[in-house]
Design a protein around this motif. Sequence first.
Motif, PDB file in Angstrom:
ATOM      1  N   ARG A 182       0.812  -1.222   0.000  1.00 53.43           N
ATOM      2  CA  ARG A 182       0.000   0.000   0.000  1.00 53.43           C
ATOM      3  C   ARG A 182       0.843   1.270   0.000  1.00 53.43           C
ATOM      4  NH1 ARG A 182      -2.930  -4.884   1.064  1.00 53.43           N
ATOM      5  NH2 ARG A 182      -4.970  -4.451   0.153  1.00 53.43           N
ATOM      6  N   VAL A 183       2.156   1.153  -0.100  1.00 55.05           N
ATOM      7  CA  VAL A 183       2.992   2.337  -0.313  1.00 55.05           C
ATOM      8  C   VAL A 183       2.729   2.843  -1.725  1.00 55.05           C
ATOM      9  CG1 VAL A 183       5.365   3.163  -0.521  1.00 55.05           C
ATOM     10  CG2 VAL A 183       4.756   1.571   1.317  1.00 55.05           C
ATOM     11  N   PRO A 184       2.398   4.126  -1.914  1.00 57.35           N
ATOM     12  CA  PRO A 184       2.032   4.610  -3.244  1.00 57.35           C
ATOM     13  C   PRO A 184       3.060   4.312  -4.328  1.00 57.35           C
ATOM     14  CG  PRO A 184       1.387   6.208  -1.610  1.00 57.35           C
ATOM     15  CD  PRO A 184       2.160   5.151  -0.872  1.00 57.35           C
ATOM     16  N   ALA A 185       4.353   4.449  -4.030  1.00 57.22           N
ATOM     17  CA  ALA A 185       5.380   4.190  -5.039  1.00 57.22           C
ATOM     18  C   ALA A 185       5.377   2.725  -5.459  1.00 57.22           C
ATOM     19  CB  ALA A 185       6.756   4.591  -4.519  1.00 57.22           C
ATOM     20  N   ASP A 237      -2.823  11.849  -8.761  1.00 55.24           N
ATOM     21  CA  ASP A 237      -3.165  10.764  -9.676  1.00 55.24           C
ATOM     22  C   ASP A 237      -2.397   9.486  -9.374  1.00 55.24           C
ATOM     23  OD1 ASP A 237      -5.028  12.251 -11.021  1.00 55.24           O
ATOM     24  OD2 ASP A 237      -3.637  12.920 -12.582  1.00 55.24           O
ATOM     25  N   HIS A 238      -1.408   9.554  -8.514  1.00 50.72           N
ATOM     26  CA  HIS A 238      -0.709   8.345  -8.090  1.00 50.72           C
ATOM     27  C   HIS A 238      -1.598   7.553  -7.126  1.00 50.72           C
ATOM     28  CE1 HIS A 238       3.337  10.366  -9.138  1.00 50.72           C
ATOM     29  NE2 HIS A 238       3.150   9.371  -9.978  1.00 50.72           N
ATOM     30  N   PRO A 239      -1.397   6.242  -7.005  1.00 48.30           N
ATOM     31  CA  PRO A 239      -2.270   5.414  -6.144  1.00 48.30           C
ATOM     32  C   PRO A 239      -2.299   5.911  -4.701  1.00 48.30           C
ATOM     33  CG  PRO A 239      -0.892   4.025  -7.537  1.00 48.30           C
ATOM     34  CD  PRO A 239      -0.393   5.428  -7.711  1.00 48.30           C
ATOM     35  N   TYR A 240      -3.498   5.942  -4.145  1.00 44.94           N
ATOM     36  CA  TYR A 240      -3.781   6.255  -2.741  1.00 44.94           C
ATOM     37  C   TYR A 240      -3.612   7.729  -2.361  1.00 44.94           C
ATOM     38  CZ  TYR A 240      -3.544   1.194  -1.948  1.00 44.94           C
ATOM     39  OH  TYR A 240      -3.747  -0.160  -1.998  1.00 44.94           O
ATOM     40  N   LEU A 241      -3.044   8.568  -3.204  1.00 44.28           N
ATOM     41  CA  LEU A 241      -2.585   9.882  -2.754  1.00 44.28           C
ATOM     42  C   LEU A 241      -3.630  10.988  -2.789  1.00 44.28           C
ATOM     43  CD1 LEU A 241       1.018   9.714  -4.100  1.00 44.28           C
ATOM     44  CD2 LEU A 241       0.383  10.290  -1.761  1.00 44.28           C
ATOM     45  N   ALA A 242      -4.709  10.805  -3.524  1.00 43.24           N
ATOM     46  CA  ALA A 242      -5.683  11.887  -3.667  1.00 43.24           C
ATOM     47  C   ALA A 242      -6.229  12.410  -2.336  1.00 43.24           C
ATOM     48  CB  ALA A 242      -6.822  11.448  -4.578  1.00 43.24           C
ATOM     49  N   PRO A 243      -6.534  11.557  -1.347  1.00 42.57           N
ATOM     50  CA  PRO A 243      -7.115  12.089  -0.106  1.00 42.57           C
ATOM     51  C   PRO A 243      -6.098  12.754   0.820  1.00 42.57           C
ATOM     52  CG  PRO A 243      -7.660   9.761  -0.445  1.00 42.57           C
ATOM     53  CD  PRO A 243      -6.539  10.094  -1.349  1.00 42.57           C
ATOM     54  N   TRP A 244      -4.806  12.571   0.555  1.00 41.19           N
ATOM     55  CA  TRP A 244      -3.812  13.030   1.520  1.00 41.19           C
ATOM     56  C   TRP A 244      -3.441  14.492   1.290  1.00 41.19           C
ATOM     57  CZ3 TRP A 244      -3.296  10.364   5.779  1.00 41.19           C
ATOM     58  CH2 TRP A 244      -3.541   8.985   5.779  1.00 41.19           C
ATOM     59  N   TRP A 245      -2.160  14.803   1.195  1.00 46.69           N
ATOM     60  CA  TRP A 245      -1.707  16.189   1.193  1.00 46.69           C
ATOM     61  C   TRP A 245      -1.561  16.729  -0.223  1.00 46.69           C
ATOM     62  CZ3 TRP A 245      -2.817  16.681   5.890  1.00 46.69           C
ATOM     63  CH2 TRP A 245      -2.446  15.736   6.852  1.00 46.69           C
ATOM     64  N   PRO A 246      -1.310  18.053  -0.383  1.00 50.63           N
ATOM     65  CA  PRO A 246      -1.080  18.607  -1.725  1.00 50.63           C
ATOM     66  C   PRO A 246       0.127  17.932  -2.392  1.00 50.63           C
ATOM     67  CG  PRO A 246      -1.471  20.362  -0.134  1.00 50.63           C
ATOM     68  CD  PRO A 246      -1.329  19.100   0.658  1.00 50.63           C
ATOM     69  N   SER A 273      -2.989   3.175   7.001  1.00 49.62           N
ATOM     70  CA  SER A 273      -4.297   3.772   6.711  1.00 49.62           C
ATOM     71  C   SER A 273      -4.786   3.348   5.336  1.00 49.62           C
ATOM     72  CB  SER A 273      -4.211   5.300   6.798  1.00 49.62           C
ATOM     73  OG  SER A 273      -3.952   5.728   8.121  1.00 49.62           O
ATOM     74  N   ASN A 274      -3.880   3.292   4.365  1.00 49.94           N
ATOM     75  CA  ASN A 274      -4.252   2.819   3.036  1.00 49.94           C
ATOM     76  C   ASN A 274      -4.748   1.372   3.099  1.00 49.94           C
ATOM     77  OD1 ASN A 274      -3.350   5.297   2.100  1.00 49.94           O
ATOM     78  ND2 ASN A 274      -1.374   4.510   1.417  1.00 49.94           N
ATOM     79  N   GLN A 275      -4.125   0.567   3.957  1.00 51.59           N
ATOM     80  CA  GLN A 275      -4.553  -0.818   4.141  1.00 51.59           C
ATOM     81  C   GLN A 275      -5.959  -0.888   4.719  1.00 51.59           C
ATOM     82  OE1 GLN A 275      -2.023  -4.398   5.612  1.00 51.59           O
ATOM     83  NE2 GLN A 275      -2.808  -3.465   7.464  1.00 51.59           N
ATOM     84  N   VAL A 276      -6.260  -0.048   5.697  1.00 55.80           N
ATOM     85  CA  VAL A 276      -7.611   0.001   6.261  1.00 55.80           C
ATOM     86  C   VAL A 276      -8.613   0.383   5.178  1.00 55.80           C
ATOM     87  CG1 VAL A 276      -9.106   1.295   7.837  1.00 55.80           C
ATOM     88  CG2 VAL A 276      -6.906   0.417   8.647  1.00 55.80           C
TER      89      VAL A 276
END
Length: 385
Positions: free
Chosen positions: A130-133, A317-326, A338-341
């Motif tokens: 679940r790490v975006p990279a 547009d990278h995986p999981y990142l839209a809800p997080w920071w700028p 958190s991504n795992q949850v």
Amino acid sequence: MIGYGFMGATHSQGWRVAPRFFDLPAEPVMQVVVGRNEDAVSAAARKWGWVEHATDWREVIARDDIDVVDVVTSGDSHAEIAIAALEAGKHVLCEKPLANTVAEAEAMVAAAARAGAAGTQSMVGFTYRRVPAVAYARSLIADGRLGTVRQIRASYRQDWLMDAEAPLTWRLQKERAGSGSLGDIGVHAVDLAEHLTGLQLTAVAGVLETIVTERPLMGESIGLSGKASTERGEVTVDDLAIFTGRFADPAGGAGALGSFEATRFATGRKNALRIEISGSAGALAFDLERMNQLEFHDATVPPLEQGFRTILVTEHDHPYLAPWWPPGHMLGYEHAFSNQVHDFVNAVVTGEPSTPSFAEGLHLQKVLEAVQQSSAADAAWRPVD
């Protein structure tokens, strides 16, 4: 949640933070955390935000108000707790590795299959997926940007056992941990290699080494003061694992080769999980100590333009990142939980299969067992069932 140590802290962080950033289809309620030590688990509940605490996991699993059981105990109790929870109709998230033995993992897979027929979910906590990279690297490979995968190099290196007088924790006892560096961190390297490429190991050959064979026993205050006693005990797991693996070839050929290393004696390396994948059309590399970056080489561009370039994986547009920071603002180790949850809760509500499944966990357990068998047979090749 059953357990409250290091992984209990990370999972608590995931459960608490995920609903504040993701639009989840259901909101997790952190109802009860369970541990054997009344004072310690009570302190953990207060610190990490659980409504209540308990000391008997069987009583908690039997409660009607508990829907999900999160297992973060040592490996020797995974099978008993997870199977009981699944039989009670609870969705189960279980930390890796799935179990200490193949037989235990097989029993867990059977229980998961029975429960799954009634819509009960089960998932293994290989959180680095679940790490975006890492998720972005998987999409690049799936899109064919690397072409045919030819070679994989994966290692997980730490140095927290460098002190020969560090105490004999449960992670150094085979009856508690199942294996040492191989199962504790090496399994992450294997999982990422298979997860990223979509290929599975079919045979392995390697060596396990125990560098420090005895250590001071932990005192009665284990987990509180961390002090060691004057008595010493035997280290019954590996400190270092090095092995080669052959991957299945979908086209029926020989298949790619992989090299793996797992050690807790790599001087100066703190949490160095690194994987390099080389293909006919390109290559990529990821290092957990630079977890917001992905190295990518496109071998299809003109030679004068070739070379590894660093992709900063922080865009929405990278995986999981839209809800997080700028964009450009980094994520850390705890965000993957958190991504795992997010993924687990969505699977529970929608009924879509959760991944990694217990069956995937069983396969990885078979890889670990094959490496152990190879080491005991002078590094002879051993098939992965």
